[in-house]
Scaffold this active site. Structure first.
Site, PDB file in Angstrom:
ATOM      1  N   ARG A 183      42.894  42.195  95.437  1.00 29.97           N
ATOM      2  CA  ARG A 183      43.906  42.978  96.166  1.00 29.97           C
ATOM      3  C   ARG A 183      44.321  42.294  97.468  1.00 29.97           C
ATOM      4  O   ARG A 183      45.452  42.454  97.910  1.00 29.97           O
ATOM      5  CB  ARG A 183      43.345  44.361  96.478  1.00 29.97           C
TER       6      ARG A 183
ATOM      7  N   LYS B  55      26.324  42.310  86.237  1.00 24.55           N
ATOM      8  CA  LYS B  55      25.488  43.489  86.254  1.00 24.55           C
ATOM      9  C   LYS B  55      25.820  44.333  87.497  1.00 24.55           C
ATOM     10  O   LYS B  55      26.363  43.761  88.444  1.00 24.55           O
ATOM     11  CB  LYS B  55      24.024  43.105  86.269  1.00 24.55           C
TER      12      LYS B  55
ATOM     13  N   HIS C 265      21.681  36.668  85.975  1.00 29.26           N
ATOM     14  CA  HIS C 265      21.445  35.284  86.423  1.00 29.26           C
ATOM     15  C   HIS C 265      19.998  34.836  86.245  1.00 29.26           C
ATOM     16  O   HIS C 265      19.711  33.649  86.265  1.00 29.26           O
ATOM     17  CB  HIS C 265      21.960  35.066  87.852  1.00 29.26           C
TER      18      HIS C 265
ATOM     19  N   LYS D 293      17.813  30.814  84.995  1.00 28.29           N
ATOM     20  CA  LYS D 293      16.789  30.088  85.760  1.00 28.29           C
ATOM     21  C   LYS D 293      15.985  29.197  84.816  1.00 28.29           C
ATOM     22  O   LYS D 293      15.514  29.666  83.771  1.00 28.29           O
ATOM     23  CB  LYS D 293      15.869  31.073  86.495  1.00 28.29           C
TER      24      LYS D 293
ATOM     25  N   GLU E  18      10.943  40.016  97.317  1.00 26.59           N
ATOM     26  CA  GLU E  18      11.883  39.380  98.250  1.00 26.59           C
ATOM     27  C   GLU E  18      11.457  39.702  99.669  1.00 26.59           C
ATOM     28  O   GLU E  18      10.976  40.811  99.930  1.00 26.59           O
ATOM     29  CB  GLU E  18      13.289  39.921  98.019  1.00 26.59           C
TER      30      GLU E  18
ATOM     31  N   ASP F 179      19.077  47.836  90.170  1.00 23.99           N
ATOM     32  CA  ASP F 179      19.489  46.504  90.622  1.00 23.99           C
ATOM     33  C   ASP F 179      18.616  45.413  90.005  1.00 23.99           C
ATOM     34  O   ASP F 179      19.116  44.357  89.621  1.00 23.99           O
ATOM     35  CB  ASP F 179      19.380  46.459  92.159  1.00 23.99           C
TER      36      ASP F 179
ATOM     37  N   HIS G 215      16.884  41.994  85.713  1.00 22.54           N
ATOM     38  CA  HIS G 215      16.093  40.765  85.812  1.00 22.54           C
ATOM     39  C   HIS G 215      14.671  40.924  85.258  1.00 22.54           C
ATOM     40  O   HIS G 215      14.194  40.088  84.488  1.00 22.54           O
ATOM     41  CB  HIS G 215      16.016  40.286  87.259  1.00 22.54           C
TER      42      HIS G 215
ATOM     43  N   LYS H   6      12.128  44.789  98.239  1.00 27.86           N
ATOM     44  CA  LYS H   6      12.722  44.048  99.356  1.00 27.86           C
ATOM     45  C   LYS H   6      11.825  44.209 100.576  1.00 27.86           C
ATOM     46  O   LYS H   6      11.037  45.149 100.657  1.00 27.86           O
ATOM     47  CB  LYS H   6      14.115  44.600  99.646  1.00 27.86           C
TER      48      LYS H   6
ATOM     49  N   LYS I  79       8.969  35.798  99.606  1.00 21.80           N
ATOM     50  CA  LYS I  79       9.820  35.707  98.416  1.00 21.80           C
ATOM     51  C   LYS I  79       9.011  35.025  97.329  1.00 21.80           C
ATOM     52  O   LYS I  79       8.523  33.900  97.515  1.00 21.80           O
ATOM     53  CB  LYS I  79      11.068  34.879  98.732  1.00 21.80           C
TER      54      LYS I  79
HETATM   55  C1  BG6 Z   1      20.600  40.203  92.507  1.00 23.04           C
HETATM   56  C2  BG6 Z   1      20.346  41.508  93.188  1.00 23.04           C
HETATM   57  O1  BG6 Z   1      20.973  40.413  91.171  1.00 23.04           O
HETATM   58  O2  BG6 Z   1      19.420  39.419  92.532  1.00 23.04           O
HETATM   59  C3  BG6 Z   1      19.901  41.274  94.632  1.00 23.04           C
HETATM   60  O3  BG6 Z   1      21.534  42.296  93.191  1.00 23.04           O
HETATM   61  C4  BG6 Z   1      18.725  40.316  94.683  1.00 23.04           C
HETATM   62  O4  BG6 Z   1      19.554  42.518  95.252  1.00 23.04           O
HETATM   63  C5  BG6 Z   1      18.995  39.077  93.840  1.00 23.04           C
HETATM   64  O5  BG6 Z   1      18.519  39.963  96.045  1.00 23.04           O
HETATM   65  C6  BG6 Z   1      17.740  38.228  93.703  1.00 23.04           C
HETATM   66  O6  BG6 Z   1      18.040  37.038  93.050  1.00 23.04           O
HETATM   67  P1  BG6 Z   1      17.146  35.743  93.235  1.00 23.04           P
HETATM   68  O7  BG6 Z   1      17.727  34.750  92.305  1.00 23.04           O
HETATM   69  O8  BG6 Z   1      17.235  35.362  94.691  1.00 23.04           O
HETATM   70  O9  BG6 Z   1      15.741  36.156  92.887  1.00 23.04           O
END
Ligand code: BG6
Length: 478
Positions: free
Chosen positions: A49, A151, A181, A185, A219, A238, A243, A329, A334
């Site tokens: 937009r 997603k 995603h 990996k 994370e 999420d 994942h 989180k 991480k």
């Molecule tokens: C995303 C989530 O799909 O994956 C995020 O929406 C998250 O909240 C992220 O931080 C984590 O991805 P990665 O690859 O850093 O583990």
């Protein structure tokens, strides 16, 4: 098909002024371009937009690569890449809103040799997906096209079914790529190689030898500037439904009869079908202290930023082996990893000596960071008497392959451009994942607080007791 045969295509990114385009998509396309992996006839059309000129879009793209990319956007190569970018401001909601895209794409075909190939990427909030699908249909752009959806795919079973129905009014399933995603990996794909390209693991990969499985995606960051999104989503939608479930299916699936996309996806769906609907009483939902002060977050929010679940994969291989999944989180660090804890030895031959009963051996797959695999074992310490030491056998990606681990979006975009569905979710997988979480989402357990910088609420320790969470990266502090 080899990457050199990629068909010519014009990529249209819906939501081109958004965060995902900036952080992931543009840098990924640029790196693929640098590596010479994109088809000869190729172009990217940004659509959203926001009013932007081609020049402004290219400038935004350059800044995005500078900030989030692995390589500098400079010199002749960047100028060449930028020539492939153009931008079209437009709506999603009004009927016929994308009709002007047809002309634009025709002109791109003439200038860039994209030969009518169409690749749509829905990088908008999911609420816009139905409109995007309908506008593409109004403009009759769907024949022969591919479309990628980000997603979350809906927010529960009902909405996921509705979304799939809407998509199928216009696109055949063979045109649809639902991206997660984590499947891009290297370390997640390596789960399949580890299991199915070695003779030693598969015979013990079952209830007879494995006591339980843990999957952690921790994370250290908070919700950052995504408070509004998180308020509507939470960690279960999420992270868990996507994942963590994908990782679990790769870990738990049967060997596919071949590596063809649907043969592999059949097996991942079977795992989800065998997974019992998760009991809210076997779930812990946590919220980090301070979350309610984040921008866009309600000061009475009960949304979880942490979740731990116990799941049962009720089939021949896994009956009685609990799968513990946790994600959160603002945790201590991480770390995404998988741990398979093996059963205790059936008989302690060392009883009556000074030796304590050996600890369980385990296999840990580090998804990120310090990507690798560790086997933790008991060994005799050198010296008189019998004293135990904990040792590890370790494989480290960087050390072994001296190769940079590329961003998962690069790999997944390449697969989708190629039309390969192997690493994309099929509609039945998405729907079954929501079904497994249905009770947890409709009758959520109360949310409990935890301190930032910890491993989450103590209730999660009680969930796994008498077992214990494998402390992330304990065997490999990195
Ligand atoms: C995303 C989530 O799909 O994956 C995020 O929406 C998250 O909240 C992220 O931080 C984590 O991805 P990665 O690859 O850093 O583990």
């Amino acid at each position: 098909m080899s990457i050199h045969d990629l068909p010519p295509q014009a990529v249209v990114i819906f939501g081109a002024s958004g965060d995902l385009t900036k952080r992931k998509l543009i840098p990924a396309f640029y790196h693929l371009f640098l590596e010479g992996l994109l088809p000869k006839g190729f172009a990217i059309v940004g659509y959203s937009r926001t009013e932007l000129s081609d020049r402004e879009f290219r400038e935004h793209a350059r800044e995005a690569v500078k900030r989030f990319g692995r390589r500098e956007p400079s010199g002749e190569v960047w100028r060449d890449f930028a020539q492939h970018l153009s931008y079209l401001p437009g709506e999603f909601s009004d009927e016929g809103a994308m009709n002007h895209l047809v002309k634009h794409l025709e002109s791109i075909d003439r200038r860039r040799g994209t030969a009518g190939g169409r690749f749509f990427y829905a990088a908008t909030p999911p609420a816009a997906y139905p409109d995007i699908v309908h506008r593409i249909a109004d403009a009759h752009l769907q024949p022969g096209a591919k479309i990628v959806f980000e997603k979350p795919f809906g927010r529960d079973l009902r909405t996921a079914r509705e979304l799939n129905d809407t998509i199928h009014e216009v696109f055949d399933e063979s045109q649809v790529f639902r991206i997660d995603h984590y499947l891009g990996k290297e370390t997640v794909q390596n789960v399949l190689v580890l299991r199915f390209a070695n003779g030693m693991f598969e015979p013990i990969w079952n209830r007879r030898y494995i006591d339980h499985v843990q999957i952690t995606v921790a994370e250290d960051i908070g919700v950052e500037d995504r408070g509004v999104f998180y308020e509507q989503t939470g960690a279960i939608r999420d992270m868990v439904s996507t994942h963590l479930f994908q990782v679990m299916t790769f870990l738990a699936m049967e060997p596919p009869v071949s590596f063809e996309p649907d043969r592999l996806r059949d097996e991942t769906v079977k795992v989800l079908r065998a997974t019992m609907v998760c009991d809210p009483d076997r779930t812990v939902r946590g919220q980090y202290r301070g979350y309610r002060d984040e921008p866009g977050v309600s000061d009475e929010s009960t949304v979880e930023t942490y979740a731990a679940l116990e799941l049962e994969v009720d089939n021949w291989r896994w009956a009685g082996v609990p799968f513990y999944l946790r994600t959160g989180k603002r945790l201590a660090r991480k770390a995404s990893e998988i741990t398979l804890k093996f059963r205790k030895v059936p008989f302690n031959v060392f009883r009556g000596t000074d030796l304590d009963l050996p600890k369980r051996d385990h296999l840990t797959i580090r998804i990120q960071p310090n990507e690798g695999v560790t086997l933790a074992l008991n060994a005799k310490r050198p010296g008189p008497g019998l004293e135990l030491g904990r040792v590890t056998m370790d494989f480290d990606y960087e050390r072994e392959f001296q190769a940079e681990i590329v961003d998962s979006y690069e790999l997944l975009l390449l697969e989708a451009l190629e039309g390969d569905h192997t690493l994309f979710l099929r509609e039945d997988a998405v729907e079954r994942a929501w079904e497994v979480l249905d009770d947890v989402l409709s009758r959520p357990s109360p949310v409990v607080p935890y301190d930032p910088g910890t491993w989450g609420p103590p209730e999660a320790d009680a969930l796994i007791a008498p077992r214990r969470w494998h402390v992330a990266s304990l065997d490999h502090p990195g």
